[in-house]
Design a protein around this motif. Structure first.
Motif, PDB file in Angstrom:
ATOM      1  N   GLY A 204       0.809  -1.211   0.000  1.00 43.40           N
ATOM      2  CA  GLY A 204       0.000   0.000   0.000  1.00 43.40           C
ATOM      3  C   GLY A 204       0.845   1.265   0.000  1.00 43.40           C
ATOM      4  N   THR A 205       0.146   2.398   0.116  1.00 42.57           N
ATOM      5  CA  THR A 205       0.851   3.677   0.080  1.00 42.57           C
ATOM      6  C   THR A 205       0.397   4.552   1.251  1.00 42.57           C
ATOM      7  OG1 THR A 205      -0.861   4.537  -1.354  1.00 42.57           O
ATOM      8  CG2 THR A 205       1.133   3.755  -2.429  1.00 42.57           C
ATOM      9  N   VAL A 206       1.187   5.594   1.505  1.00 45.51           N
ATOM     10  CA  VAL A 206       0.850   6.554   2.559  1.00 45.51           C
ATOM     11  C   VAL A 206      -0.467   7.245   2.176  1.00 45.51           C
ATOM     12  CG1 VAL A 206       1.653   8.598   3.798  1.00 45.51           C
ATOM     13  CG2 VAL A 206       3.299   6.947   2.917  1.00 45.51           C
ATOM     14  N   PRO A 207      -1.439   7.312   3.082  1.00 45.41           N
ATOM     15  CA  PRO A 207      -2.700   7.974   2.723  1.00 45.41           C
ATOM     16  C   PRO A 207      -2.481   9.479   2.539  1.00 45.41           C
ATOM     17  CG  PRO A 207      -2.695   7.372   5.042  1.00 45.41           C
ATOM     18  CD  PRO A 207      -1.465   6.781   4.440  1.00 45.41           C
ATOM     19  N   PRO A 208      -3.201  10.079   1.575  1.00 47.25           N
ATOM     20  CA  PRO A 208      -3.065  11.528   1.386  1.00 47.25           C
ATOM     21  C   PRO A 208      -3.664  12.275   2.577  1.00 47.25           C
ATOM     22  CG  PRO A 208      -4.814  10.648   0.000  1.00 47.25           C
ATOM     23  CD  PRO A 208      -4.161   9.468   0.652  1.00 47.25           C
ATOM     24  N   PRO A 209      -3.148  13.483   2.862  1.00 51.92           N
ATOM     25  CA  PRO A 209      -3.550  14.196   4.080  1.00 51.92           C
ATOM     26  C   PRO A 209      -5.055  14.458   4.186  1.00 51.92           C
ATOM     27  CG  PRO A 209      -2.035  15.534   2.736  1.00 51.92           C
ATOM     28  CD  PRO A 209      -2.122  14.205   2.115  1.00 51.92           C
ATOM     29  N   HIS A 210      -5.739  14.620   3.032  1.00 51.83           N
ATOM     30  CA  HIS A 210      -7.172  14.922   3.121  1.00 51.83           C
ATOM     31  C   HIS A 210      -8.004  13.659   3.301  1.00 51.83           C
ATOM     32  CE1 HIS A 210      -6.098  14.342  -1.137  1.00 51.83           C
ATOM     33  NE2 HIS A 210      -7.190  13.615  -1.122  1.00 51.83           N
ATOM     34  N   ASP A 211      -7.344  12.500   3.284  1.00 54.61           N
ATOM     35  CA  ASP A 211      -8.090  11.248   3.358  1.00 54.61           C
ATOM     36  C   ASP A 211      -7.476  10.333   4.417  1.00 54.61           C
ATOM     37  OD1 ASP A 211     -10.058   9.487   2.640  1.00 54.61           O
ATOM     38  OD2 ASP A 211      -8.916   8.581   0.992  1.00 54.61           O
ATOM     39  N   MET A 212      -7.274  10.905   5.622  1.00 56.53           N
ATOM     40  CA  MET A 212      -6.655  10.144   6.707  1.00 56.53           C
ATOM     41  C   MET A 212      -7.630   9.099   7.253  1.00 56.53           C
ATOM     42  SD  MET A 212      -3.625  10.434   7.625  1.00 56.53           S
ATOM     43  CE  MET A 212      -2.415  11.257   6.623  1.00 56.53           C
ATOM     44  N   PRO A 213      -7.144   7.880   7.512  1.00 53.49           N
ATOM     45  CA  PRO A 213      -8.015   6.886   8.145  1.00 53.49           C
ATOM     46  C   PRO A 213      -8.457   7.402   9.519  1.00 53.49           C
ATOM     47  CG  PRO A 213      -5.890   5.937   7.534  1.00 53.49           C
ATOM     48  CD  PRO A 213      -5.794   7.396   7.279  1.00 53.49           C
ATOM     49  N   GLU A 214      -9.647   6.961   9.955  1.00 53.62           N
ATOM     50  CA  GLU A 214     -10.172   7.442  11.219  1.00 53.62           C
ATOM     51  C   GLU A 214      -9.407   6.855  12.401  1.00 53.62           C
ATOM     52  OE1 GLU A 214     -14.462   7.104  12.751  1.00 53.62           O
ATOM     53  OE2 GLU A 214     -14.536   7.855  10.674  1.00 53.62           O
ATOM     54  N   GLY A 215      -9.088   5.571  12.310  1.00 56.94           N
ATOM     55  CA  GLY A 215      -8.400   4.917  13.424  1.00 56.94           C
ATOM     56  C   GLY A 215      -6.900   5.077  13.303  1.00 56.94           C
ATOM     57  N   CYS A 216      -6.183   3.991  13.546  1.00 50.13           N
ATOM     58  CA  CYS A 216      -4.733   4.024  13.404  1.00 50.13           C
ATOM     59  C   CYS A 216      -4.391   4.363  11.961  1.00 50.13           C
ATOM     60  CB  CYS A 216      -4.155   2.650  13.773  1.00 50.13           C
ATOM     61  SG  CYS A 216      -2.392   2.540  13.434  1.00 50.13           S
ATOM     62  N   ARG A 217      -3.500   5.351  11.785  1.00 51.63           N
ATOM     63  CA  ARG A 217      -3.160   5.815  10.431  1.00 51.63           C
ATOM     64  C   ARG A 217      -2.551   4.700   9.581  1.00 51.63           C
ATOM     65  NH1 ARG A 217      -6.189   9.517  12.186  1.00 51.63           N
ATOM     66  NH2 ARG A 217      -5.322  11.564  12.674  1.00 51.63           N
ATOM     67  N   PHE A 218      -1.961   3.714  10.260  1.00 48.67           N
ATOM     68  CA  PHE A 218      -1.263   2.655   9.535  1.00 48.67           C
ATOM     69  C   PHE A 218      -2.172   1.455   9.257  1.00 48.67           C
ATOM     70  CE2 PHE A 218       1.983  -0.876   9.399  1.00 48.67           C
ATOM     71  CZ  PHE A 218       2.555  -0.494   8.188  1.00 48.67           C
ATOM     72  N   ALA A 219      -3.365   1.455   9.863  1.00 45.64           N
ATOM     73  CA  ALA A 219      -4.244   0.281   9.778  1.00 45.64           C
ATOM     74  C   ALA A 219      -4.452  -0.241   8.351  1.00 45.64           C
ATOM     75  CB  ALA A 219      -5.570   0.581  10.461  1.00 45.64           C
ATOM     76  N   PRO A 220      -4.717   0.650   7.362  1.00 41.31           N
ATOM     77  CA  PRO A 220      -4.971   0.114   6.015  1.00 41.31           C
ATOM     78  C   PRO A 220      -3.793  -0.668   5.437  1.00 41.31           C
ATOM     79  CG  PRO A 220      -5.603   2.435   6.150  1.00 41.31           C
ATOM     80  CD  PRO A 220      -4.884   2.112   7.416  1.00 41.31           C
ATOM     81  N   ARG A 221      -2.591  -0.445   5.951  1.00 44.19           N
ATOM     82  CA  ARG A 221      -1.429  -1.132   5.399  1.00 44.19           C
ATOM     83  C   ARG A 221      -0.902  -2.208   6.352  1.00 44.19           C
ATOM     84  NH1 ARG A 221       2.755   3.504   3.837  1.00 44.19           N
ATOM     85  NH2 ARG A 221       3.675   1.889   2.529  1.00 44.19           N
ATOM     86  N   CYS A 222      -1.578  -2.345   7.519  1.00 47.37           N
ATOM     87  CA  CYS A 222      -1.030  -3.206   8.564  1.00 47.37           C
ATOM     88  C   CYS A 222      -1.569  -4.630   8.435  1.00 47.37           C
ATOM     89  CB  CYS A 222      -1.413  -2.632   9.927  1.00 47.37           C
ATOM     90  SG  CYS A 222      -0.810  -3.601  11.314  1.00 47.37           S
TER      91      CYS A 222
END
Ligand code: ADP
Ligand code: MG
Lengths: 344, 306
Positions: free
Chosen positions: A276-294
């Motif tokens: 995966g990739t670093v989420p863009p600043p305007h589309d931050m995950p609600e929970g842990c920022r790393f969750a989508p890639r973890c």
């Protein structure tokens, strides 16, 4: 671990950019300590907020950026309470900074000597003659050959590596207590990189200053740092001393970084990039920022942001796995040294 | 640096030769026999031949050109066709007037343009910035003869503050200088602003701030010197445009400068005077460009000579 004196304690620092009414949280609650005389590494992928954190310490954030919260305690005083004049007396004097781009960080219309002398004049009131003598001394200190000649040259007459040495000489002019080096070697050739890192290390021991070494390269961390703060999306996710971090990394992001790095101290079967990739600043995950890639993320991770928590031995982790609330596999092994075999 | 100046001076030679050839050809490209033109339409043949003889018009063209060149170097352009007085007597007094007007106007536009540009850049997007830029847009779009007429109408006729015509006393200087310098000031202001805004973003400005330099010195020492580099070129081009602009301004304010002399001489077909005026303007233009090049290089040590 014994309690050490910290020269700098950053607490919950928040710096945002306000663009067309939108707030971009570039630094979103960063906390770390720099123990006196030691080197703290700040590591993370590009865009994780390392530079903005560093610039915030010296309040060098310009419009449309703004420090919106937190504390920056330097020797017990919060720099954010300082007046413009007071902070100017810190800059280049007690805390110095060197930047990633040696090619563009020196003023093209002034000589090397003039630029070094400026800091000496501002903070120590040195005149032209004394300033030039000191500048030559500093150029010698940072290993620039024939400093008498160099001092009257313009930046365009120097190579990238030489310019970075000039930047270091300039930063060291007033014997700072803290040096912030923002990716000082990223723009340089590999051999020059090693020389510059070596130089910073030597000078640190000589002068006894503390250093913040910002880098996206764990190799640089291993070589130069005593402590490490790993940053992801404007937050510190792991803070530990360097041995602990490399031996027993706990945050899945840190593990991901380590697995994607070629290492000489352990046998690796393969390099595994973080998916995966670093989420863009305007589309931050609600929970842990790393969750989508973890690979270990659970519902808890996706929906709730974990706190940065002490886990003993001065180590801090921002991850649900190391909390009582963890709802996933209780036996989960984030780092598996057995996958690689130890090698002396 | 010295070699650079010498080289640039040497480069002037072909340019000046080109200019003199053009000016020399003025006489010969105009329809009709120059001697006839000089003598006037109804002159007897003997007069025409005498003139041909005196001016060497029967010599081969290259010889004539070299004679012209040799005279021009000694600032000898012959005699005016209107009164047979030496051309220099006509041109020189007028030349000083125009030079004064051009220099004062340039100083005015540099001074006003730089201040306005810097204020605009430092206060980007504030009321001062926006108003300065609107005024600059007006200054740029106004034809200068019209601006001159408006200034005369308001400040001379309505308020009676300044003399509407002439050149010499302080209250005759103000309006022509504003008329001639406004467009230049506007261009310099816009250029300074954009150049400053660009420079202030550069890494070395951040380095200066990180050293503890006061914001005032960051702007005036670190940023301005770099920002001026492109502005210097604009100032040079401006001076050239201004020399041409003096013609209209001198006409509006009835100033006896070289611009008016040039127009009058063209209308009177006074070729020697026209040649002298054009040559002087061309040489000044070339020299100003040289000075601009040299200052550009003094400011910006990075420029490669080749
Ligand atoms: N001038 C700026 N305007 C808007 N956003 C910015 C600006 N500078 C940085 N940012 C934001 O801050 C984030 C962190 O930047 P930075 O600290 O430079 O990252 P890095 O870790 O690579 O040094 C970027 O991803 C970007 O979203
Ligand atoms: Mg960075």
């Amino acid at each position: 671990m014994k309690q050490e004196e910290n020269i700098l304690e950053v607490k919950d620092l928040r710096t945002s950019f306000f663009i067309e009414g939108e707030e971009v949280k570039a630094v979103d609650g960063v906390t770390f300590d720099v123990p006196k005389g030691q080197t703290l590494g700040i590591v993370g992928e590009s865009g994780s907020g390392k530079s903005i954190s560093a610039l915030s310490i010296l309040q060098l954030i310009g419009h449309p950026g703004k420090i919106v919260g937190g504390e920056i305690n330097f020797k017990g005083e919060n720099l954010l309470d300082f007046s413009e004049k007071q902070i100017r007396q810190i800059r280049g004097n007690k805390i110095s900074m060197i930047f990633q781009e040696p090619m563009t960080s020196l003023n093209p219309t002034y000589t090397v000597g003039q630029q070094i002398r400026e800091a000496l004049k501002i903070h120590q009131g040195l005149g032209k003659q004394k300033g030039t003598d000191k500048a030559i001394e500093l150029l010698e200190l940072v290993g620039i050959p024939s400093p008498q000649k160099r001092v009257t040259q313009y930046p365009f007459e120097l190579s990238g590596g030489m310019r970075q040495r000039v930047m270091i000489a300039m930063a060291l002019a007033c014997n700072p207590e803290l040096l912030i080096a923002d990716e000082p070697t990223t723009a340089l050739d590999v051999t020059i990189q090693a020389q510059i890192l070596e130089l910073i290390k030597e000078l640190q021991q000589e002068i006894g200053m503390s250093v913040i070494m910002i880098t996206h390269d764990l190799g640089v961390v291993a070589e130069t740092c005593d402590y490490v703060a790993v940053m992801y999306c404007g937050k510190v996710v792991e803070y530990a001393d360097v041995r602990t971090l490399f031996k027993n990394p706990r945050h899945p992001y840190t593990v991901g970084l380590l697995n994607s790095l070629p290492r000489s101290d352990v046998d690796q079967e393969e390099l595994i990039p973080i998916k995966g990739t670093v989420p863009p600043p305007h589309d931050m995950p609600e929970g842990c920022r790393f969750a989508p890639r973890c690979p270990f993320a659970t519902d808890l991770c996706h929906n709730h942001l974990p706190e940065l928590k002490d886990v003993g031995d001065g180590e801090q982790i921002r991850c649900w796995i190391y909390t009582d609330e963890w709802d996933g596999d209780p036996e989960v092994k984030v780092y598996e040294p057995e996958r690689t075999s130890e090698n002396k | 640096m010295t070699t650079f100046i010498i080289r640039r001076l040497l480069q002037l030679i072909p340019v000046l030769i080109g200019v003199t050839i053009l000016v020399f050809s003025l006489m010969h490209l105009t329809p009709g026999n120059p001697a006839m033109i000089l003598a006037g339409e109804n002159a007897p043949d003997a007069t025409v031949q005498a003139i041909e003889q005196r001016l060497g018009l029967n010599d081969p063209l290259p010889i004539q050109y070299f004679n012209f060149l040799a005279d021009a170097i000694r600032l000898d352009f012959g005699v005016s066709m209107r009164d047979n007085l030496p051309v220099a007597d006509h041109v020189m007094p007028r030349f000083w007037v125009t030079l004064e007007l051009a220099i004062y106007s340039t100083i005015f536009s540099i001074f006003l343009g730089l201040i306005a540009g810097i204020v605009s850049a430092v206060r980007q997007y504030t009321i001062s910035d926006i108003s300065i830029m609107i005024v600059a847009l007006f200054g740029l779009s106004m034809p200068n003869f019209w601006l001159g007429l408006m200034l005369i109408q308001y400040f001379s006729i309505n308020l009676g503050w300044f003399d509407p015509t002439g050149w010499g006393s302080p209250n005759q200087l103000v309006l022509p200088i504003i008329t001639l310098g406004t467009a230049g000031a506007a261009i310099i202001a816009r250029m300074t602003r954009s150049s400053m805004l660009d420079v202030i973003q550069q890494d070395y400005i951040r380095t200066a701030r990180a050293k503890g330099v006061r914001e005032r010195y960051v702007v005036y020492k670190h940023a301005l010197k770099n920002a001026l580099i492109p502005v210097v070129t604009v100032i040079g081009l401006q001076f050239g445009a201004l020399l041409a602009g003096t013609v209209l301004t001198e006409t509006v304010f009835a100033i006896n400068g070289m611009g008016r002399l040039l127009i009058d001489s063209i209308q009177a077909r006074d070729f020697p005077v026209v040649q002298a005026c054009v040559l002087i303007i061309a040489v000044i233009f070339v020299l100003v460009n040289l000075i601009v090049d040299i200052s550009y290089r003094l400011l910006n040590k990075r420029i490669d000579l080749d």
